[in-house]
Design a protein around this motif. Structure first.
Motif, short mmCIF file in Angstrom:
data_model
loop_
_atom_site.label_atom_id
_atom_site.label_comp_id
_atom_site.label_asym_id
_atom_site.label_seq_id
_atom_site.Cartn_x
_atom_site.Cartn_y
_atom_site.Cartn_z
N LEU A 86 0.78 -1.26 0.05
CA LEU A 86 -0.04 0.09 0.04
C LEU A 86 1.03 1.22 0.01
O LEU A 86 0.72 2.37 -0.63
N LEU A 87 2.06 1.11 0.78
CA LEU A 87 2.87 2.29 0.93
C LEU A 87 3.64 2.76 -0.44
O LEU A 87 3.88 3.88 -0.89
N SER A 88 3.78 1.76 -1.23
CA SER A 88 4.44 2.10 -2.35
C SER A 88 3.74 1.85 -3.70
O SER A 88 4.20 1.78 -4.78
N HIS A 89 2.25 1.79 -3.39
CA HIS A 89 1.32 1.79 -4.61
C HIS A 89 1.53 0.59 -5.48
O HIS A 89 1.44 0.77 -6.63
N SER A 90 1.72 -0.57 -4.66
CA SER A 90 1.69 -1.62 -5.71
C SER A 90 0.93 -2.54 -5.26
O SER A 90 1.03 -4.09 -5.48
N ALA A 91 -0.07 -2.43 -4.35
CA ALA A 91 -1.43 -3.39 -4.13
C ALA A 91 -2.43 -3.67 -5.25
O ALA A 91 -3.14 -4.55 -5.03
N GLY A 92 -2.42 -2.87 -6.30
CA GLY A 92 -3.18 -2.96 -7.48
C GLY A 92 -4.53 -2.51 -7.21
O GLY A 92 -5.43 -2.68 -7.79
N LEU A 93 -4.75 -1.66 -6.43
CA LEU A 93 -6.12 -1.15 -6.02
C LEU A 93 -6.53 0.15 -7.12
O LEU A 93 -5.64 0.67 -7.52
N ILE A 94 -7.84 0.35 -6.96
CA ILE A 94 -8.42 1.20 -7.74
C ILE A 94 -8.07 2.50 -7.40
O ILE A 94 -7.58 2.65 -6.18
N ARG A 95 -7.66 3.54 -8.51
CA ARG A 95 -7.14 4.80 -7.94
C ARG A 95 -8.03 5.67 -7.09
O ARG A 95 -7.66 6.06 -5.98
N ASP A 96 -9.33 5.87 -7.77
CA ASP A 96 -10.42 6.75 -6.93
C ASP A 96 -11.56 6.41 -6.95
O ASP A 96 -12.57 7.13 -6.83
N GLY A 97 -11.66 5.22 -7.23
CA GLY A 97 -13.19 4.76 -7.12
C GLY A 97 -13.78 4.70 -8.52
O GLY A 97 -13.45 5.42 -9.25
N LEU A 98 -15.20 4.22 -8.70
CA LEU A 98 -15.86 4.17 -9.82
C LEU A 98 -16.48 5.54 -10.05
O LEU A 98 -16.86 6.01 -11.33
N ASP A 99 -16.73 6.66 -9.13
CA ASP A 99 -16.83 7.85 -9.30
C ASP A 99 -16.09 8.75 -8.64
O ASP A 99 -16.03 8.94 -7.45
N ALA A 100 -15.04 9.24 -9.51
CA ALA A 100 -13.97 10.13 -8.91
C ALA A 100 -14.51 11.60 -9.04
O ALA A 100 -13.58 12.41 -9.13
N GLY A 101 -15.75 11.60 -8.94
CA GLY A 101 -16.30 13.24 -8.99
C GLY A 101 -15.82 14.20 -7.90
O GLY A 101 -15.80 15.45 -8.22
N GLN A 102 -15.37 13.61 -6.84
CA GLN A 102 -14.51 14.44 -5.84
C GLN A 102 -13.44 15.30 -6.45
O GLN A 102 -13.15 16.38 -6.06
N TRP A 103 -12.85 14.79 -7.27
CA TRP A 103 -11.62 15.45 -7.84
C TRP A 103 -11.99 16.68 -8.78
O TRP A 103 -11.23 17.47 -9.36
N GLN A 104 -13.49 16.58 -9.37
CA GLN A 104 -13.94 17.84 -10.17
C GLN A 104 -14.65 18.58 -9.48
O GLN A 104 -15.34 19.32 -10.03
N ASP A 105 -14.62 18.36 -7.93
CA ASP A 105 -15.52 19.23 -7.27
C ASP A 105 -17.11 18.91 -7.47
O ASP A 105 -17.80 20.02 -7.34
#
Length: 462
Positions: free
Chosen positions: A109-128
């Motif tokens: 997890l610390l090295s971003h190698s766990a294969g997890l989704i980046r921001d979920g199926l709805d990343a609308g929080q990054w677009q406000d």
């Protein structure tokens, strides 16, 4: 502090002032630390274009993914206390996860190698467009299968660092923000840093800004969102000065730190490369690693919908650079690289001497603007409009009082020709001649342009 560092610190604000004017960015705050102590701290432009509020070094910025480095330091602190291990499956500390997510290790997890989704199926929080995930929403996302098997490749994940926040809460029995503030932020001596919004009443906070397109003008993007369950990934609010102090303390050679040197060495060790990038970037544990020219750095960057930021530590040189901008198209990456290029140039060329120091200044023509930067045995002819002002810089050898020879220039320039300073009756340098071209002060060139080209009659407003 070496003379070349002092000389570089003098030039950096002059270069950035010109960059701000060219780029029309709303605001920029910078800090440079030497051996963990801030030796340069400046702010340019505005905290809010709509109100005209001037930016100061005390204004707080959303520093977004810088949060990951604070979270990583917290995890390593718990490791030092033998309360967890980096090879622990995360499911040992957090329940309700998908089995494949639960099997991923804390180190992955610390090295971003766990294969997890980046921001979920709805990343609308990054677009406000929506609030950031609360804990229930984050847990629901983590109950789904990962995108890739663990240890496949570097794959950045805000959800992964949100999960690390849940690990900290499980291990400590405390809310993430409370624990990280007390154990990492306070112990690092940071007085202008909070793990998330809201800030204490009366704290100066920048407003973010959109890009100029598509409206043709910037609009205010407040950037005051509570990032809720993603505080550990992106919630932090800070100043350039505090970031410079904190990241300097993560250098394995730092004298004072909240972490043991062994933990810091582990954080800066390359874990994964960003293979699909031409930038030669790597990731350690909560830290990005890269290089500018032949200088290596580690640090982190942050992108909120209102601010772009970046902090880099230069190991072996005891220098840390932090650049914060309050627009979604902010130049934090380019300007932090530019500052490193300036530092590299001064280390190589040395500080001004009595023979060269009178040649300092910014000089203008219709075609361009040039900075004359005195060095140890020559005067550099720099282009402040460039993101690396020393790129292909010419050189003047000073041959006598107010006289010199252009000893180095491109083939299309004035290599081998003369250079001289032209003084007014008061003895001040009023013009510079490089080859056959006279360079003027900004004021003098502006007057010349008005006199020559700007005398057309104005339309009658009535």
């Amino acid at each position: 502090m070496q003379a070349w560092i002092t000389a570089a610190l003098d030039y950096v604000p002059r270069w950035l002032e010109h960059q701000m004017r060219l780029s029309e960015q709303p605001g920029c705050a910078i800090a440079i630390a030497h051996r963990g102590k801030v030796v340069l701290e400046r702010a340019f432009g505005h905290a809010n274009l709509a109100t005209g509020e001037r930016l100061t070094p005390r204004h707080r910025f959303r520093v977004a993914s810088h949060s990951k480095s604070f979270t990583a330091a917290g995890i390593l602190k718990l490791r030092e206390a033998d309360r967890l291990r980096l090879d622990d499956p995360v499911g040992r500390h957090v329940d309700g996860l998908h089995p494949a997510v639960a099997a991923a290790t804390i180190g992955q997890l610390l090295s971003h190698s766990a294969g997890l989704i980046r921001d979920g199926l709805d990343a609308g929080q990054w677009q406000d467009r929506r609030p950031y995930l609360d804990e229930a929403e984050l847990r629901a996302a983590l109950a789904e299968a990962p995108v890739l098997p663990a240890s496949t490749r570097f794959k950045y994940s805000n959800h992964g660092f949100g999960l690390l926040g849940l690990v900290i809460e499980s291990v400590t029995g405390k809310p993430y923000r409370e624990w990280i503030r007390r154990t990492v932020v306070a112990r690092a001596g940071l007085q202008e840093t909070e793990p998330d919004m809201p800030l204490p009443e009366g704290t100066p906070m920048v407003s973010g800004h959109s890009g100029k397109l598509p409206l043709g003008r910037r609009v205010i993007v407040p950037g005051t969102n509570d990032t809720r369950a993603l505080s550990s990934a992106t919630g932090f609010v800070s100043t350039a000065g505090d970031l410079a102090r904190f990241f300097a303390s993560l250098d394995p050679a730092a004298k004072r730190s909240v972490l043991a040197s062994e933990s810091r060495r582990e954080m800066v060790r390359r874990q994964w490369s960003d293979a699909h990038s031409s930038l030669d970037r790597h990731y350690g544990l909560g830290l990005i690693l890269g290089r500018v020219g032949d200088w290596e750095w580690f640090g982190h960057a942050g992108g909120f919908q209102s601010c772009i930021s970046r902090t880099v530590v230069l190991p072996g040189r005891d220098l840390t650079v932090s650049v914060l901008t309050n627009a979604v198209d902010g130049y934090a990456h380019q300007w932090s690289d530019g500052i490193v290029h300036i530092l590299r140039a001064f280390e190589k060329r040395g500080a001004a001497t009595a023979r060269t120091r009178d040649w300092a200044g910014r000089w203008w023509t219709l075609w361009n603007v040039a900075d004359l930067v005195p060095m140890r045995d020559h005067v550099a002819i720099c282009a402040p409009a460039l993101l690396n002002p020393f790129l292909d810089a010419g050189e003047i050898a000073v041959t006598g009082p107010d006289a010199g020879t252009i000893r180095l220039a491109g083939g299309f320039a004035n290599h081998g020709e003369g250079a001289r300073l032209i003084r007014n009756v008061g003895g001040e340098v009023a013009e510079v001649q490089l080859g056959g071209t006279r360079y003027l002060t900004e004021t003098a060139l502006a007057a010349e342009l008005v006199d020559r080209y700007d005398r057309a009659p104005r339309p009658d407003p009535g």
